[in-house]
Enzyme design. Structure first.
Site, PDB file in Angstrom:
ATOM      1  N   HIS A   7     -39.478 -40.106 -10.963  1.00 58.11           N
ATOM      2  CA  HIS A   7     -39.699 -38.726 -10.582  1.00 58.11           C
ATOM      3  C   HIS A   7     -40.623 -38.415  -9.453  1.00 58.11           C
ATOM      4  O   HIS A   7     -41.674 -38.562  -9.464  1.00 58.11           O
ATOM      5  CB  HIS A   7     -40.006 -37.692 -11.610  1.00 58.11           C
ATOM      6  CG  HIS A   7     -39.906 -36.182 -11.446  1.00 58.11           C
ATOM      7  ND1 HIS A   7     -38.676 -35.590 -11.025  1.00 58.11           N
ATOM      8  CD2 HIS A   7     -40.943 -35.525 -10.995  1.00 58.11           C
ATOM      9  CE1 HIS A   7     -39.214 -34.401 -10.732  1.00 58.11           C
ATOM     10  NE2 HIS A   7     -40.480 -34.345 -10.549  1.00 58.11           N
ATOM     11  N   ASN A  12     -46.131 -28.881 -11.403  1.00 56.80           N
ATOM     12  CA  ASN A  12     -45.967 -28.302 -12.796  1.00 56.80           C
ATOM     13  C   ASN A  12     -44.347 -28.329 -13.353  1.00 56.80           C
ATOM     14  O   ASN A  12     -44.190 -28.797 -14.260  1.00 56.80           O
ATOM     15  CB  ASN A  12     -46.283 -26.890 -12.705  1.00 56.80           C
ATOM     16  CG  ASN A  12     -47.918 -26.593 -12.459  1.00 56.80           C
ATOM     17  OD1 ASN A  12     -48.601 -27.355 -12.700  1.00 56.80           O
ATOM     18  ND2 ASN A  12     -48.268 -25.604 -11.751  1.00 56.80           N
ATOM     19  N   ILE A  13     -43.459 -28.238 -12.404  1.00 60.75           N
ATOM     20  CA  ILE A  13     -42.311 -28.475 -12.608  1.00 60.75           C
ATOM     21  C   ILE A  13     -41.745 -30.098 -12.861  1.00 60.75           C
ATOM     22  O   ILE A  13     -41.167 -30.271 -14.017  1.00 60.75           O
ATOM     23  CB  ILE A  13     -41.036 -27.844 -11.438  1.00 60.75           C
ATOM     24  CG1 ILE A  13     -41.122 -26.704 -11.354  1.00 60.75           C
ATOM     25  CG2 ILE A  13     -39.597 -28.661 -11.821  1.00 60.75           C
ATOM     26  CD1 ILE A  13     -40.323 -25.664 -12.473  1.00 60.75           C
ATOM     27  N   ARG A  15     -43.830 -32.299 -14.075  1.00 59.42           N
ATOM     28  CA  ARG A  15     -44.621 -32.681 -15.440  1.00 59.42           C
ATOM     29  C   ARG A  15     -44.157 -31.992 -16.490  1.00 59.42           C
ATOM     30  O   ARG A  15     -43.840 -32.309 -17.500  1.00 59.42           O
ATOM     31  CB  ARG A  15     -46.413 -32.606 -15.212  1.00 59.42           C
ATOM     32  CG  ARG A  15     -46.646 -33.507 -14.290  1.00 59.42           C
ATOM     33  CD  ARG A  15     -48.259 -33.324 -14.404  1.00 59.42           C
ATOM     34  NE  ARG A  15     -48.895 -32.110 -14.703  1.00 59.42           N
ATOM     35  CZ  ARG A  15     -49.253 -31.570 -13.782  1.00 59.42           C
ATOM     36  NH1 ARG A  15     -48.781 -31.649 -12.164  1.00 59.42           N
ATOM     37  NH2 ARG A  15     -49.840 -30.278 -14.153  1.00 59.42           N
ATOM     38  N   GLY A  16     -43.880 -30.610 -16.331  1.00 58.04           N
ATOM     39  CA  GLY A  16     -43.687 -29.551 -17.314  1.00 58.04           C
ATOM     40  C   GLY A  16     -42.234 -29.417 -17.747  1.00 58.04           C
ATOM     41  O   GLY A  16     -42.093 -28.706 -18.864  1.00 58.04           O
ATOM     42  N   LYS A 215     -27.374 -18.360 -11.412  1.00 61.09           N
ATOM     43  CA  LYS A 215     -28.955 -18.384 -11.568  1.00 61.09           C
ATOM     44  C   LYS A 215     -29.626 -17.820 -10.423  1.00 61.09           C
ATOM     45  O   LYS A 215     -30.548 -17.167 -10.625  1.00 61.09           O
ATOM     46  CB  LYS A 215     -29.301 -19.839 -11.856  1.00 61.09           C
ATOM     47  CG  LYS A 215     -30.828 -20.127 -12.145  1.00 61.09           C
ATOM     48  CD  LYS A 215     -31.626 -20.581 -11.003  1.00 61.09           C
ATOM     49  CE  LYS A 215     -33.200 -20.720 -11.513  1.00 61.09           C
ATOM     50  NZ  LYS A 215     -33.798 -21.221 -10.152  1.00 61.09           N
TER      51      LYS A 215
END
Length: 390
Positions: A7, A12-13, A15-16, A215
């Site tokens: 990855h 934050n995106i 890891r989270g 979306k």
């Protein structure tokens, strides 16, 4: 040998959301980034937590089984990892795709396994994986003699992702706070008879376009409209902005317009779209996310661009002769989002508005040309903003 995912993007995106969902599906995750501080933290810390925030409280997941490589200093190691990986994902921002393409291209070219690598870009942009694939296929990144057989080594699948990541606590370290709701939809058609990776969080579909546009033109349009109106009226968070009845009504008006487009363009029923809008409004209004308006509104130049959340649907609606009053209001508020501290695009937007005439601003920022139905309407907005009118 266990399943392995590479990855790109240790934010934050990464890891989270993406990293967490890959971990839950049994992948070892190798994070790749050029930020020394992020990589060093990931290398020194064997676990981190992802706290999901929803209407029923908080749920904490602990993430393990990951490694991290700095592609700036250890590119050869990244290439070797890609050669034996099952999937490559990224969440680096659309403008960074061209910079990660060379190393991915080298990794793909060195693959000898019989199953093609799955490449999925997880960006807030339409066709992001196609964009990445085009960079990878550039002769500078893949030898021209190898392009005809690249599909034997890699398959490129577009995706649509949806998950709100609010501002994080200053002492959070690697830990991530994130909303519990998520959607990760991926085009399965590039895989032909080759089985796609088994990732429980992904919904595999044959036609991704309706999901992407629903979306982008609902979540992103509504979120950003609330942010820009909130900033303009002195609100601190998205929750506070939407507590204002006038702002809430304006955001609803914008989403009624985009819903009209989505229903007529993609065959989604009006009732289903209405329920989707209601769900989105509940999500972005969540007080526990503590979503600051300046964070949500950042990068206004990208958000005002031709295929993005405001100009994209407004252009299509204008061509149809349909109402776009709400979207034009949001576009105006986005143009007023200037000189926000820490936001380079906001500062650049302010500079553009000071230096260029209105027609040049519309062409440069929104990618619109004279003669398009939307051009004159946005021109009037820019003239109003430049003229100092409220």
């Amino acid at each position: 040998m266990g399943k392995k995912a590479i990855h790109f993007g240790g934010g934050n995106i990464g890891r989270g959301f993406v990293g967490e969902k890959l971990h839950v599906s049994g992948f070892e995750v190798v994070f790749v980034d050029v930020m020394d501080s992020i990589i060093e933290q990931l290398q020194k810390t064997k676990t981190y937590t992802v706290t999901e925030i929803g209407g029923d409280g908080e749920h904490v997941n602990t993430i393990t089984n990951y490694r991290a490589i700095n592609s700036k200093t250890h590119e050869a190691d990244v290439i070797k990892e890609i050669e034996t990986a099952d999937i490559v994902t990224c969440a680096v921002g659309p403008n960074i795709l061209k910079f990660i393409a060379p190393v991915i291209g080298k990794g793909i070219d060195g693959r000898t396994t019989s199953v093609p690598l799955a490449v999925i870009a997880c960006e807030n942009a339409i066709g992001a994986t196609d964009t990445l694939a085009n960079f990878i296929r550039d002769p500078k990144n893949t030898p021209s003699g190898r392009l005809e057989t690249i599909s034997k080594r890699a398959r490129f699948a577009n995706s649509a992702i949806d998950r709100i990541v609010p501002g994080q606590d200053p002492d959070a370290g690697l830990n991530v706070k994130i909303e519990s709701f998520f959607e990760w939809v991926v085009d399965q058609t590039p895989f032909d008879h080759n089985e796609h990776p088994q990732i429980a969080a992904i919904k595999w579909v044959d036609d991704l376009t309706p999901y992407i546009e629903r979306k982008l033109f609902t979540v992103n349009t509504g979120h950003a409209a609330a942010a820009y109106y909130g900033h303009n009226r002195g609100k601190h968070t998205i929750h506070a902005a939407l507590e204002d009845p006038e702002i809430r009504e304006i955001v609803h008006e914008s989403l009624a317009e985009t819903s009209h487009l989505i229903v007529h363009k993609h065959g989604i029923t009006a009732e289903d779209q209405k329920k989707y809008v209601e769900k989105i409004m509940t999500r972005i209004s969540n007080p526990y996310l503590e979503d600051v308006v300046e964070r949500v509104g950042r990068a206004p130049l990208r958000k005002l661009s031709r295929k993005e959340r405001f100009v994209g649907p407004a252009s299509e609606l204008a061509h149809r002769g349909d109402k776009i009053t709400g979207l034009l209001g949001a576009i105006e508020m986005a143009f007023r989002f200037v000189d926000v501290e820490g936001d380079a695009e906001s500062e650049e937007l302010g500079k553009i508005l000071k230096e260029l005439d209105p027609k040049a601003v519309v062409k440069k920022v929104c990618g619109l040309e004279e003669g398009e139905p939307l051009f004159k309407l946005v021109l009037e907005v820019v003239e109003k903003v430049q003229g100092g009118k409220k």
